[in-house]
Design an enzyme around this catalytic site. Structure first.
Site, PDB file in Angstrom:
ATOM      1  N   HIS A 224       0.803  -1.224   0.000  1.00 60.65           N
ATOM      2  CA  HIS A 224       0.000   0.000   0.000  1.00 60.65           C
ATOM      3  C   HIS A 224       0.839   1.279   0.000  1.00 60.65           C
ATOM      4  O   HIS A 224       2.028   1.224   0.237  1.00 60.65           O
ATOM      5  CB  HIS A 224      -1.060  -0.010   1.115  1.00 60.65           C
ATOM      6  CG  HIS A 224      -0.545   0.016   2.518  1.00 60.65           C
ATOM      7  ND1 HIS A 224      -1.376   0.242   3.586  1.00 60.65           N
ATOM      8  CD2 HIS A 224       0.680  -0.166   3.036  1.00 60.65           C
ATOM      9  CE1 HIS A 224      -0.681   0.198   4.691  1.00 60.65           C
ATOM     10  NE2 HIS A 224       0.559  -0.047   4.387  1.00 60.65           N
ATOM     11  N   GLU A 225       0.214   2.379  -0.333  1.00 64.76           N
ATOM     12  CA  GLU A 225       0.900   3.672  -0.460  1.00 64.76           C
ATOM     13  C   GLU A 225       2.065   3.628  -1.452  1.00 64.76           C
ATOM     14  O   GLU A 225       3.106   4.234  -1.231  1.00 64.76           O
ATOM     15  CB  GLU A 225       1.408   4.155   0.908  1.00 64.76           C
ATOM     16  CG  GLU A 225       0.322   4.568   1.865  1.00 64.76           C
ATOM     17  CD  GLU A 225      -0.398   5.848   1.455  1.00 64.76           C
ATOM     18  OE1 GLU A 225       0.131   6.617   0.632  1.00 64.76           O
ATOM     19  OE2 GLU A 225      -1.511   6.063   1.954  1.00 64.76           O
TER      20      GLU A 225
END
Lengths: 608, 608
Positions: free
Chosen positions: A458-459
């Site tokens: 994620h990110e």
């Protein structure tokens, strides 16, 4: 006894001298005492409201009853305690009700929550959302949305990805069209109707707060009704779950944002992760079609607004990965100190007539513990250093603020990716120290490992971070960022090389720096991004090891040559582990970078 | 389309020439046709009875209703199909009802089950148990227990570990005392009463078979009533769950073996894993105290009997790890071929006006797929080679059988540990290829990763394997095994170096061999095991990479220099990946071995 607080105290004060931040006007009222009070509070809440429920939020996953998302009571209690602590607004101005807390201290305090229970969450998204509005929102948007988020009445999300567009934001298809005549005159901002589906939205639906403020990326169609390809056409909108008046009170109208599904994950289960439908007609609102959203900033500047928050979001992920790594380290250290098993190998082998020893007496167990310590405390130091650079960027002199900005550009991909990879490896070692018990759900380490696996995804995935580092950050502005970093590394080397006990490390670091520099040039020798970036991930791994080795050497400059305290001896050992066992890995990673090895990039699909 | 069968066919026939095994008297009736028929059957059963239920056995964990362990119906069906296939007894003599199948083919066939659903299980324990009895049991023990296991009426366990003695078998405390006067005259073997607790017993309780035959390690107290310390005092016993007459029929008496608990695991949940109490009085039997057990072999020779089966058990674990790695590779390859996302980086960067491409067109995705292929197909080749050595040991000329034995001594720790580590890494890459979807339970890769984490732990942890390799195997018999392996590696190098397209690999392998040889000497330079073994795991990692590089180079000798078939091009690429991206890691691992680096071993406990 090893634990998080003394390590944080050492890094914050002995190494980073965070207490001197009160020399800055913004932090003039602060002191080590006020910082310690914040750390004390967060440590206590984490211990009382987070840690005891970490397994519970793993087993009692969020579920949807058709109306509401049900979360365990413990999650509500933890959220309430977090809000009550004032940490949501701690970094804000006094006149905003904040305490002008440096980000360095806020980041350090956040590790207590993440170590105790990463997936109950610590308001990272809500803060990021509100911070963005404080920079890019109108006065009324700040008043109605951001301030209610800082106060804990509302919570926030970041709605970027779509099912068909994960890492590739240029392909988002959510449309925003003007909401009738006079749409521009809405006091909350130009009013649009949004239609589209958003995927992977954390905290996208729950009952923890009175309202949820979605920050949504969408495209405003051109006059031909078509969406502009690429990221240029992307704008940013506030889309509240429930409509809000200019007084900040709910109007009683539900906006057309509907939960389409909960994602059932490998770990990080305490956080609701959702697929949301915007404007699909489940909750028709004010007689029109589409969810009502208010433009933030100018049309087409959505990504610029969003990326404003990206550095801190990525530092936040790195901290979460590090905190999970540390949690596993402490758990396996505790286990190793208490579990009797086997006998040490002496010069004459093993003597079965002797009683069993605790496993911490075995060399291989020590190796696995020291590796964890070296990875996780090294990562923590880097991340707190990055947080300190954020404060420098915001409160330093123009020159030092600019340097901090440049350094953060280069360091952020590492700060996000390195802990995601190596603190995950630390969690695997924590399982291994436990033997068969580590593989059972009676011990916490398997959950840390599962939770941590998210952080490489994620990110911005590992691949995205690597392309950002090698494709943009080390070459941007004529390579200024890399040059500046090299200068900082050389400064550390110059100080260290004067100390006999650090000279060997200093030399090794100098060679690694030289190798990474040369590899950067070689990667770009053909000036063709597809040559350079084919091995961007191995490049990032080598770069990350360079940065962590530098960090450890710099940390050792704050440790006496002949340490009297065991924790300082521990720091020397952890650094030595990194220099002896880890830094020598760099040449293997760089070999394919230097040669722009095409083995993978030119692999024919049918040959897999 | 990449899948398991063509890879197995290539390795078995094109590389290992398994079809020529029918030149041996034992396999004279066999041919490629009979082998293929076995592979076909196993592939079909795995596809129909295993693969569709892999997620189900993960979510419907075994549970104990107080009387019975409840397993899903799918597990019963799969077990039934496996038994019906005849694979339990396939390797046995014709007169035993077997088909004298070579172990090489049996091992290859087993990978279909493990790829489809590793934790439903393929009779590994039952076969190992019965094989042990065929070697060390009396005629009646074979008749009553082993043959009923091969026939599927009974299933088997290996009960070694205890809660206080996991890897340290010398510390087991289960006691076996003679069961009254005339205990030695029992036709099923000298009869003892056992008392103790056994931990981590796979398939320790279930209703899949009519009976469960536990093979239990226990100590017979000396005349003073005390247990002999160390492993010398360990004996081996058959302890059936239900007592059996000399006719092989159940007598109707329950033996005093009681389920004390089910372990709830991170993965591998289709297999029941138990804590068993022997002789604690839950099922008193025949008016005495203790569970009834029959001695196998002589008192004090329990470990020797057990270790007889260890090589094959460890090869079995390596195969399971490899099969899981391959399952993840196939799943992520399929995903990458079908998922559109983003655009390739061209000389001018990305062009957002172009449609998205499938992710397999991105260099970094190809890198992650090729790494998986390189790890997992390399591991599979090594394991099938080891299986072929088992056949050589049993059916070769005395000279070649002895060489096979020696090679297996050295290779087995690698065959068990290397796939456990690197096929797990492959599974992590399979998750990464899937992005966020890989982190959800809607896709199979997260389960493969969880399942595979067990393999570094059971059947001897990584640390145990490494101590075995560096502490025993490479130095035993004056280093004969290592010398023999070096000879084999050099033979491959000599053949390869004559082919221009393999010369670079051959030289790299030669250097790696030289480095590992030198590090072995340096590790033992002080002749002190505690110096040598402090870095046994990094040594094993380097050694493993040497062995896999050798395996890949040897495989390439069976691939045309200019391949016409894409799969041969794929093999060349996977090998090249290993030589370019992986083999250069060796120096970093060996550095600490060569210097007998004491950083970890001398770390003071209080400094952690």
């Amino acid at each position: 006894m090893s634990s998080l607080r003394p390590t944080i105290d050492f890094l914050l004060y002995d190494w980073l001298h965070a207490d001197r931040l009160n020399e800055r006007a913004r932090f003039a009222d602060h002191s080590r005492e006020t910082f310690d009070a914040v750390l004390d509070t967060c440590e206590r809440i984490a211990r009382e409201k987070y840690a005891p429920f970490n397994r519970l939020v793993d087993t009692e996953e969020p579920r949807f009853d058709g109306e509401k998302v049900i979360l365990p009571k413990a999650t509500h209690d933890a959220h309430e305690a977090y809000v009550a602590s004032g940490m949501l607004s701690a970094a804000q101005d006094y006149e905003e009700g904040g305490m002008q807390l440096p980000y360095t201290v806020e980041a350090a305090a956040g590790t207590f929550f993440a170590t105790a229970s990463v997936s109950i969450g610590g308001g990272l998204l809500t803060k990021g959302n509100a911070n963005l509005l404080m920079v890019h929102g109108t006065e009324l948007q700040k008043e109605v949305f951001a301030r209610n988020e800082f106060g804990g009445r509302f919570s926030g999300t970041m709605a970027l990805s779509e099912p068909q567009a994960g890492s590739s934001l240029s392909d988002i298809a959510t449309r925003a069209t003007p909401d009738g005549a006079g749409f521009e005159g809405d006091p909350l901002g130009p009013r649009y109707r949004l239609k589209g589906n958003k995927m992977w939205i954390s905290a996208g639906e729950h009952e923890l707060a009175e309202n949820i403020v979605h920050l949504v990326l969408a495209k405003i169609p051109g006059p031909d009704g078509k969406l502009v390809p690429g990221t240029r056409g992307i704008s940013l909108f506030i889309v509240p779950k429930k409509l809000v008046g200019t007084d900040g009170q709910l109007t009683g109208e539900r906006n057309d944002v509907a939960l389409a599904g909960l994602n059932h994950k490998l770990g990080w289960r305490g956080t609701t992760n959702t697929l949301l439908n915007f404007g699909e007609g489940k909750y028709p609102v004010r007689g029109g079609a589409g969810a009502i959203g208010y433009l933030v900033g100018k049309p087409g500047e959505g990504l610029r607004c969003m990326f404003h928050m990206m550095n801190e979001a990525r530092i936040g992920i790195g901290l979460a990965a590090t905190a999970l790594g540390l949690a596993g380290y402490y758990a396996s250290l505790d286990y190793a100190k208490n579990r009797p098993q086997g006998r040490p190998v002496g010069p004459a082998g093993k003597d079965a007539s002797q009683p069993q020893v605790r496993i911490i007496e075995h060399a291989d167990i020590k190796r696995m513990l020291l590796a964890q310590k070296s990875y996780c405390e090294g990562a923590l130091a880097l991340l707190l250093h990055c947080a300190r650079l954020v404060d420098e960027q915001h409160t330093g002199t123009p020159g030092s603020a600019e340097e901090a900005r440049l350094l953060l550009e280069v360091l952020t991909p590492v700060a996000k990716s390195w802990p995601s990879e190596f603190c995950l490896e630390a969690n695997s070692l924590a399982i291994q120290v436990h033997g068969g018990y580590g593989y059972t759900r009676d011990f916490p380490v398997e959950q840390y490992w599962r939770d941590n696996r998210l952080n490489m995804i994620h990110e911005g995935t590992h691949g995205i971070q690597a392309a950002d580092l090698l494709g943009r950050k080390v070459v941007m502005e004529g390579g200024k960022g890399l040059l500046l970093l090299a200068g900082r590394i050389n400064a550390t080397i110059e100080r260290a090389i004067q100390q006999p006990h650090l000279a060997e490390h200093a030399n090794a670091l100098g060679q690694a720096l030289q190798k990474v520099g040369a590899a950067t040039k070689a990667a770009w020798a053909t000036a063709n991004p597809s040559d350079a970036l084919a091995n961007a991930v191995p490049y990032m791994q080598a770069f990350g090891h360079l940065v962590i080795a530098w960090t450890w050497l710099d940390v050792l400059l704050s440790v006496p040559a002949q340490p009297a305290r065991p924790e300082d001896e521990g720091r020397q050992r952890a650094a030595r582990y990194f220099f002896h066992y880890e830094l020598p890995r760099i040449p293997a990673w760089l070999r394919v970078v230097e040669t722009r090895d095409p083995t993978c990039a030119t692999m024919p699909e049918e040959a897999f």
